[in-house]
Design an enzyme around this catalytic site. Structure first.
Site, PDB file in Angstrom:
ATOM      1  N   SER A   7       0.850  -1.193   0.000  1.00  0.00           N
ATOM      2  CA  SER A   7       0.000   0.000   0.000  1.00  0.00           C
ATOM      3  C   SER A   7       0.885   1.242   0.000  1.00  0.00           C
ATOM      4  O   SER A   7       1.643   1.484   0.944  1.00  0.00           O
ATOM      5  CB  SER A   7      -0.902   0.014   1.226  1.00  0.00           C
ATOM      6  N   HIS A  31      -0.937  -1.047  -4.543  1.00  0.00           N
ATOM      7  CA  HIS A  31      -2.238  -0.779  -3.917  1.00  0.00           C
ATOM      8  C   HIS A  31      -2.314   0.713  -3.600  1.00  0.00           C
ATOM      9  O   HIS A  31      -1.469   1.254  -2.879  1.00  0.00           O
ATOM     10  CB  HIS A  31      -2.399  -1.615  -2.641  1.00  0.00           C
ATOM     11  N   ASP A  33      -4.588   3.777  -2.131  1.00  0.00           N
ATOM     12  CA  ASP A  33      -5.724   4.083  -1.265  1.00  0.00           C
ATOM     13  C   ASP A  33      -6.184   5.519  -1.471  1.00  0.00           C
ATOM     14  O   ASP A  33      -5.497   6.456  -1.086  1.00  0.00           O
ATOM     15  CB  ASP A  33      -5.304   3.898   0.199  1.00  0.00           C
ATOM     16  N   HIS A  64      -8.060   1.452  -4.572  1.00  0.00           N
ATOM     17  CA  HIS A  64      -9.064   1.183  -3.541  1.00  0.00           C
ATOM     18  C   HIS A  64      -9.752   2.497  -3.220  1.00  0.00           C
ATOM     19  O   HIS A  64      -9.166   3.355  -2.558  1.00  0.00           O
ATOM     20  CB  HIS A  64      -8.342   0.578  -2.313  1.00  0.00           C
ATOM     21  N   MET A  66     -12.058   4.823  -1.324  1.00  0.00           N
ATOM     22  CA  MET A  66     -12.797   5.042  -0.075  1.00  0.00           C
ATOM     23  C   MET A  66     -13.447   6.402  -0.206  1.00  0.00           C
ATOM     24  O   MET A  66     -13.046   7.381   0.433  1.00  0.00           O
ATOM     25  CB  MET A  66     -11.821   4.998   1.113  1.00  0.00           C
ATOM     26  N   MET A 135     -11.726  -5.897   4.240  1.00  0.00           N
ATOM     27  CA  MET A 135     -10.944  -5.074   5.166  1.00  0.00           C
ATOM     28  C   MET A 135     -10.722  -5.849   6.464  1.00  0.00           C
ATOM     29  O   MET A 135     -11.668  -6.383   7.043  1.00  0.00           O
ATOM     30  CB  MET A 135     -11.673  -3.760   5.478  1.00  0.00           C
ATOM     31  N   ASP A 173      -6.825  -6.575   3.460  1.00  0.00           N
ATOM     32  CA  ASP A 173      -6.218  -5.242   3.591  1.00  0.00           C
ATOM     33  C   ASP A 173      -6.342  -4.726   5.020  1.00  0.00           C
ATOM     34  O   ASP A 173      -7.447  -4.529   5.511  1.00  0.00           O
ATOM     35  CB  ASP A 173      -6.937  -4.296   2.610  1.00  0.00           C
TER      36      ASP A 173
HETATM   37  C1  DX5 Z   1      -6.640   1.479   5.071  1.00  0.00           C
HETATM   38  C2  DX5 Z   1      -6.081   1.133   3.714  1.00  0.00           C
HETATM   39  C3  DX5 Z   1      -4.976   0.184   3.729  1.00  0.00           C
HETATM   40  C4  DX5 Z   1      -3.774   0.611   4.520  1.00  0.00           C
HETATM   41  C5  DX5 Z   1      -3.084  -0.616   5.013  1.00  0.00           C
HETATM   42  O1  DX5 Z   1      -7.783   2.237   4.902  1.00  0.00           O
HETATM   43  O2  DX5 Z   1      -7.100   0.579   2.903  1.00  0.00           O
HETATM   44  O3  DX5 Z   1      -4.601  -0.197   2.407  1.00  0.00           O
HETATM   45  O4  DX5 Z   1      -2.881   1.401   3.793  1.00  0.00           O
HETATM   46  O5  DX5 Z   1      -2.048  -0.238   5.839  1.00  0.00           O
HETATM   47  P1  DX5 Z   1      -1.375  -1.213   6.885  1.00  0.00           P
HETATM   48  O6  DX5 Z   1      -0.803  -2.359   6.108  1.00  0.00           O
HETATM   49  O7  DX5 Z   1      -0.364  -0.365   7.535  1.00  0.00           O
HETATM   50  O8  DX5 Z   1      -2.479  -1.691   7.813  1.00  0.00           O
HETATM   51 ZN    ZN Z   2      -6.541  -0.228   0.909  1.00  0.00          ZN
END
Ligand code: DX5
Ligand code: ZN
Length: 213
Positions: A7, A31, A33, A64, A66, A135, A173
Site C-alpha cells: 500500500s 495498492h 488508497d 481502492h 474510499m 478489510m 487489507d
Molecule cells: C486502510 C487502507 C490500507 C492501509 C493498510 O484504509 O485501505 O490499504 O494502507 O495499511 P497497513 O498495512 O499499515 O495496515
Molecule cells: Zn486499501
C-alpha cells in the site's frame, strides 16, 4: 497464486521513486488508497500522485476507492492507468451497474467491505466482481491492528465463491504482515495488501518475500 500488493499510503512521499522501485522489483501490484474525507475520516491522495506513479509502474495499479459516489470518479482512475478498481459496497447505489461499467473499460472490478458488514451482503454481487477486498481493519488509516475475525470471514466468503462456481479472488487489507500471511493464505486469501509492514521496515524486499511464504 499469492500476490503481494504494497500500500503506497505508507510509502515515503518525499522519495516515492525509491518505493515505486521496490514494488516493481519485489512485489506484484501497487495498492493505491484513495480517501475523500467523507466516506472515511481521512484524506490521502488522488489523480496527480497516481499519474506520477503510473509513469514508473511496471506492475498493475489497484485503486481502492474510499469515497462517496464512486460512480462519479471511477472512470478517471481507469484513464490514469488503473488495472483494478474497487469501491465500498455501501458507497454505491447500484453496485452491479458500477462493477459492469468498470469491466467495460477493461479494468478488473472489485467490491470492498469493512469488518462490520456481513460477508453475506456481497453474495448477490459476486458474479459481477473479479475480486473482493475484505478489510481486516476499518478503512481510513494505515498502521492499525489486524482484526482476528477476518480468518472466519475469508473462509465463509471463499465457501460461497466456490458454491457459486466463480473465479473471484479474495484480497485482504489492513494489518497484514509476514506473521499472518500464511494463515490468511490458508483461509483462502490470494492478494495481500501491506503498507506499514513493507514500507516501515528496514528491508522491504525481505518482508515481501517472507509474505509469499
Ligand atoms: C486502510 C487502507 C490500507 C492501509 C493498510 O484504509 O485501505 O490499504 O494502507 O495499511 P497497513 O498495512 O499499515 O495496515
Ligand atoms: Zn486499501
Amino acid at each position: 497464486m499469492i500476490q503481494i500488493a504494497p500500500s503506497m499510503l505508507a510509502a515515503d512521499f518525499l522519495h516515492l521513486d525509491k518505493d515505486v522501485d521496490t514494488v516493481n522489483k519485489y512485489a506484484d501490484i501497487f495498492h493505491l488508497d484513495v480517501m475523500d474525507g467523507v466516506f472515511v475520516p481521512n484524506i490521502s491522495f488522488g489523480f496527480p500522485v497516481i499519474e506520477a506513479i503510473a509513469q514508473k509502474a511496471e506492475k498493475p495499479m489497484d485503486v481502492h476507492l474510499m469515497i462517496v459516489e464512486p460512480e462519479k470518479y471511477a472512470e478517471r482512475f481507469a484513464k490514469v492507468g488503473a488495472s483494478m478498481i474497487s469501491f465500498h459496497l455501501n458507497a454505491s447505489k447500484d453496485p452491479s451497474a458500477l462493477l459492469n461499467q468498470i469491466r467495460s473499460w477493461g479494468v478488473k472490478p472489485g467490491l470492498v467491505i469493512n469488518p462490520d458488514i456481513p460477508v453475506e451482503d456481497l453474495y448477490p454481487y459476486l458474479k459481477d466482481a473479479d475480486y473482493v477486498l475484505l478489510m481486516s481493519v476499518f478503512a481510513g488509516f494505515g498502521g492499525q491492528k489486524f482484526i482476528e475475525d477476518t480468518y472466519d470471514r475469508i473462509r465463509t466468503l471463499k465457501a460461497e465463491i466456490v458454491r457459486q462456481g466463480l473465479d473471484v479472488k479474495i484480497e485482504v487489507d489492513g494489518g497484514v504482515s509476514a506473521s499472518n500471511a500464511a494463515a490468511l493464505a490458508d483461509a483462502g486469501a490470494e492478494i495481500f495488501v501491506a503498507g506499514s509492514a513493507v514500507f516501515k521496515s528496514d528491508d522491504p524486499a525481505a518482508v515481501i518475500n517472507a509474505m509469499r511464504g
